[in-house]
Design a protein around this motif. Structure first.
Motif, PDB file in Angstrom:
ATOM      1  N   LEU A 147      -1.976   6.992  -5.374  1.00  0.00           N
ATOM      2  CA  LEU A 147      -1.095   7.304  -6.494  1.00  0.00           C
ATOM      3  C   LEU A 147      -0.462   6.018  -7.019  1.00  0.00           C
ATOM      4  O   LEU A 147       0.049   5.205  -6.240  1.00  0.00           O
ATOM      5  N   VAL A 148      -0.495   5.857  -8.335  1.00  0.00           N
ATOM      6  CA  VAL A 148       0.194   4.748  -8.988  1.00  0.00           C
ATOM      7  C   VAL A 148       1.296   5.332  -9.863  1.00  0.00           C
ATOM      8  O   VAL A 148       1.074   6.284 -10.615  1.00  0.00           O
ATOM      9  N   GLU A 198       8.135   3.820  -0.916  1.00  0.00           N
ATOM     10  CA  GLU A 198       8.406   3.974   0.517  1.00  0.00           C
ATOM     11  C   GLU A 198       8.142   5.399   0.984  1.00  0.00           C
ATOM     12  O   GLU A 198       7.527   5.614   2.041  1.00  0.00           O
ATOM     13  N   THR A 199       8.576   6.380   0.211  1.00  0.00           N
ATOM     14  CA  THR A 199       8.431   7.771   0.623  1.00  0.00           C
ATOM     15  C   THR A 199       6.979   8.223   0.530  1.00  0.00           C
ATOM     16  O   THR A 199       6.478   8.924   1.411  1.00  0.00           O
ATOM     17  N   GLY A 200       6.293   7.836  -0.540  1.00  0.00           N
ATOM     18  CA  GLY A 200       4.889   8.201  -0.671  1.00  0.00           C
ATOM     19  C   GLY A 200       4.053   7.650   0.470  1.00  0.00           C
ATOM     20  O   GLY A 200       3.272   8.370   1.099  1.00  0.00           O
ATOM     21  N   ASN A 201       4.228   6.367   0.758  1.00  0.00           N
ATOM     22  CA  ASN A 201       3.491   5.771   1.869  1.00  0.00           C
ATOM     23  C   ASN A 201       3.918   6.373   3.207  1.00  0.00           C
ATOM     24  O   ASN A 201       3.087   6.574   4.092  1.00  0.00           O
ATOM     25  N   GLY A 202       5.220   6.681   3.347  1.00  0.00           N
ATOM     26  CA  GLY A 202       5.697   7.300   4.576  1.00  0.00           C
ATOM     27  C   GLY A 202       5.104   8.670   4.818  1.00  0.00           C
ATOM     28  O   GLY A 202       4.954   9.099   5.962  1.00  0.00           O
ATOM     29  N   LEU A 236      -6.546   0.874  -5.220  1.00  0.00           N
ATOM     30  CA  LEU A 236      -6.125   1.843  -4.208  1.00  0.00           C
ATOM     31  C   LEU A 236      -7.297   2.703  -3.746  1.00  0.00           C
ATOM     32  O   LEU A 236      -7.403   3.042  -2.567  1.00  0.00           O
ATOM     33  N   GLY A 237      -8.173   3.070  -4.699  1.00  0.00           N
ATOM     34  CA  GLY A 237      -9.321   3.907  -4.362  1.00  0.00           C
ATOM     35  C   GLY A 237     -10.513   3.135  -3.845  1.00  0.00           C
ATOM     36  O   GLY A 237     -11.582   3.717  -3.624  1.00  0.00           O
ATOM     37  N   ARG A 238     -10.361   1.822  -3.643  1.00  0.00           N
ATOM     38  CA  ARG A 238     -11.433   0.951  -3.148  1.00  0.00           C
ATOM     39  C   ARG A 238     -12.660   0.976  -4.050  1.00  0.00           C
ATOM     40  O   ARG A 238     -13.801   0.854  -3.598  1.00  0.00           O
ATOM     41  N   LEU A 239     -12.406   1.135  -5.355  1.00  0.00           N
ATOM     42  CA  LEU A 239     -13.474   1.052  -6.336  1.00  0.00           C
ATOM     43  C   LEU A 239     -13.568  -0.350  -6.925  1.00  0.00           C
ATOM     44  O   LEU A 239     -14.447  -0.625  -7.740  1.00  0.00           O
ATOM     45  N   ALA A 240     -12.658  -1.226  -6.518  1.00  0.00           N
ATOM     46  CA  ALA A 240     -12.681  -2.638  -6.905  1.00  0.00           C
ATOM     47  C   ALA A 240     -12.027  -3.436  -5.789  1.00  0.00           C
ATOM     48  O   ALA A 240     -11.110  -2.953  -5.125  1.00  0.00           O
ATOM     49  N   LYS A 269       3.818  -1.371  -0.892  1.00  0.00           N
ATOM     50  CA  LYS A 269       4.250  -1.261   0.502  1.00  0.00           C
ATOM     51  C   LYS A 269       4.456  -2.647   1.075  1.00  0.00           C
ATOM     52  O   LYS A 269       3.627  -3.527   0.912  1.00  0.00           O
ATOM     53  N   GLY A 270       5.589  -2.821   1.757  1.00  0.00           N
ATOM     54  CA  GLY A 270       5.945  -4.131   2.277  1.00  0.00           C
ATOM     55  C   GLY A 270       5.047  -4.633   3.384  1.00  0.00           C
ATOM     56  O   GLY A 270       4.311  -3.902   3.990  1.00  0.00           O
TER      57      GLY A 270
END
Length: 442
Positions: free
Chosen positions: A199-200, A226-230, A286-290, A441-442
């Motif tokens: 998600l962006v 932070e919340t999305g990754n968490g 993010l989707g590893r398409l690049a 994400k840090g």
């Protein structure tokens, strides 16, 4: 034994809620054990006391599980399931170009969108300007269109995050909409329920954004990431400018037209494409398409300029009931306002500012937005040829914009408001980069 008032008391007094307490409260919100008064008290307690990151993650997961969660595992899509969310703006038609661009690059985009809110336009309202387009399909249709086309821009069904629907309606009338913790849970619960793998977020800042300062916009973006990754959803946020209308149009049908023109021609407003391109690049990485953002930008450029993104948009429109020749003949299909009129500046010079929120409210006053949730929207009205900051205008030069209004009286009122919202001066303002920052994400 579940006692909603105890959960409220703990948060009211500044305590930390555990995962079970949050899950029980949201379950009660969904099945009716929690009353509207208790939900309002909970929202106010969170608004005043805030939540820690762990609480936000627990709230997000509970709201996501309150309804159906899509699982794309058995769909054999052959690519990642990705999406983007914008916090809203004036002229923000990015989704209409972004979804087919990412689909053309190998992503699958179940873009669950919302209606206009306040002075901002809604993607769902824009798509409903297309005659025959089914913007609220059932889940089976959504899955079929995403699988066959690569993207579907639709609204949420009633079984997607129902707890959010109830809590948002209560927040809307209890002065708790601005709670960052509740905004985060509201946005992300619907995205997690869509079964995303990346998600962006496009978090707007500036005078046309809901976040009234750069500090608040950055705080919201950070909390979302932070919340999305968490919660296990890879998430990145961009901060983008909303100190002027994005693109050259504001409205519903007129924004669809601008988007289709960009898809058809492979070019268009530079700021609109800059934001769209950067969001697309983040989604592709993010989707590893690049492998890198630079490589992703090149893929996005190619998808737009080759016409493949336009083809995806047409296939999506056709699959959801719209005209099969929409991209080629969009002007014949979109509704048109009875009154079309130029608005000219009273003196020559350069556009020095946009009071962007006020411009959005002009569209609402024309009928292109809602002042009550049940009001219909006039899809035909809006603004075109909106002069960007720095444009030279004047009595004989370029207009401030072209109004598309329901009648002459509405056009007169809108013209006066536009002149007040777009001041003209002797000096051209400096160009602004629409991409103001990035949070990952840090």
């Amino acid at each position: 034994m579940f006692l909603p008032q105890e959960t409220i008391r703990i948060k009211r007094d500044g305590g930390r809620l555990n995962d079970d307490q949050i899950a029980e409260f949201i379950a009660g919100l969904t099945d009716g054990r929690v009353t509207d008064g208790q939900a309002a008290a909970f929202a106010m307690a969170v608004f005043l006391r805030g939540m820690e990151e762990g609480e936000r993650v627990a709230l997000l997961r509970a709201m996501t599980r309150s309804g159906r969660v899509l699982d794309w595992g058995n769909a054999r899509l052959g690519g990642p399931v990705l999406d983007k969310h914008s916090t809203g703006g004036v002229g923000d038609k990015v989704s209409l170009v972004l979804a087919p661009v990412v689909a053309a690059c190998g992503g699958f985009v179940p873009m669950i969108s919302g209606r206009g809110l306040g002075h901002t336009g809604g993607t769902l309202d824009k798509m409903q300007a297309i005659p025959g387009y089914e913007a609220l399909p059932d889940i089976a249709t959504l899955r079929r269109v995403v699988g066959n086309v690569g993207c579907a821009i639709v609204g949420a069904t009633t079984d997607i995050a129902p707890a959010d629907k109830r809590l948002y309606a209560i927040r809307d009338v209890t002065a708790t909409v601005e709670s960052i913790d509740l905004i985060v849970a509201s946005i992300l619960s619907k995205k997690l329920a869509a079964g995303l793998q990346g998600l962006v977020l496009d978090v707007k800042l500036g005078n046309g954004a809901f976040m009234d300062s750069a500090e608040r916009a950055e705080a919201l973006a950070t909390a979302l990431v932070e919340t999305g990754n968490g919660a296990g959803l890879p998430t990145v946020a961009l901060l983008t400018g909303m100190d002027q209308v994005l693109g050259r149009t504001a409205g519903n049908a007129v924004e669809v037209a601008e988007s289709v023109e960009m898809l058809r021609d492979g070019t268009g407003d530079s700021r609109l494409w800059a934001v769209t391109r950067e969001l697309a690049a983040e989604m592709l990485v993010l989707g590893r398409l690049a492998d890198s953002l630079d490589a992703a930008r090149i893929k996005a450029d190619r998808a737009l300029r080759s016409g493949e993104a336009a083809e995806r948009f047409q296939r999506m429109v056709t699959a959801l009931g719209g005209p099969s020749d929409f991209v080629d003949r969009y002007q014949d299909h979109l509704p048109k306002a009875p009154v079309v009129r130029e608005v000219r500046a009273e003196r020559p010079g350069f556009v020095t500012a946009h009071a962007t929120r006020d411009i959005g409210l002009v569209v609402v006053a024309l009928g292109g937005g809602r002042t009550k949730p049940t009001e219909p929207v006039d899809h035909a009205v809006g603004l075109t040829e909106v002069a960007a900051l720095g444009t030279e205008v004047g009595p004989q030069g370029a207009p401030l914009c072209i109004l598309h209004a329901p009648d002459e009286e509405a056009a007169d009122m809108a013209a006066a408001a536009i002149r007040a919202a777009m001041p003209v001066g002797d000096s051209r303002p400096a160009d602004q980069n629409p991409i103001a920052g990035r949070i990952a994400k840090g």
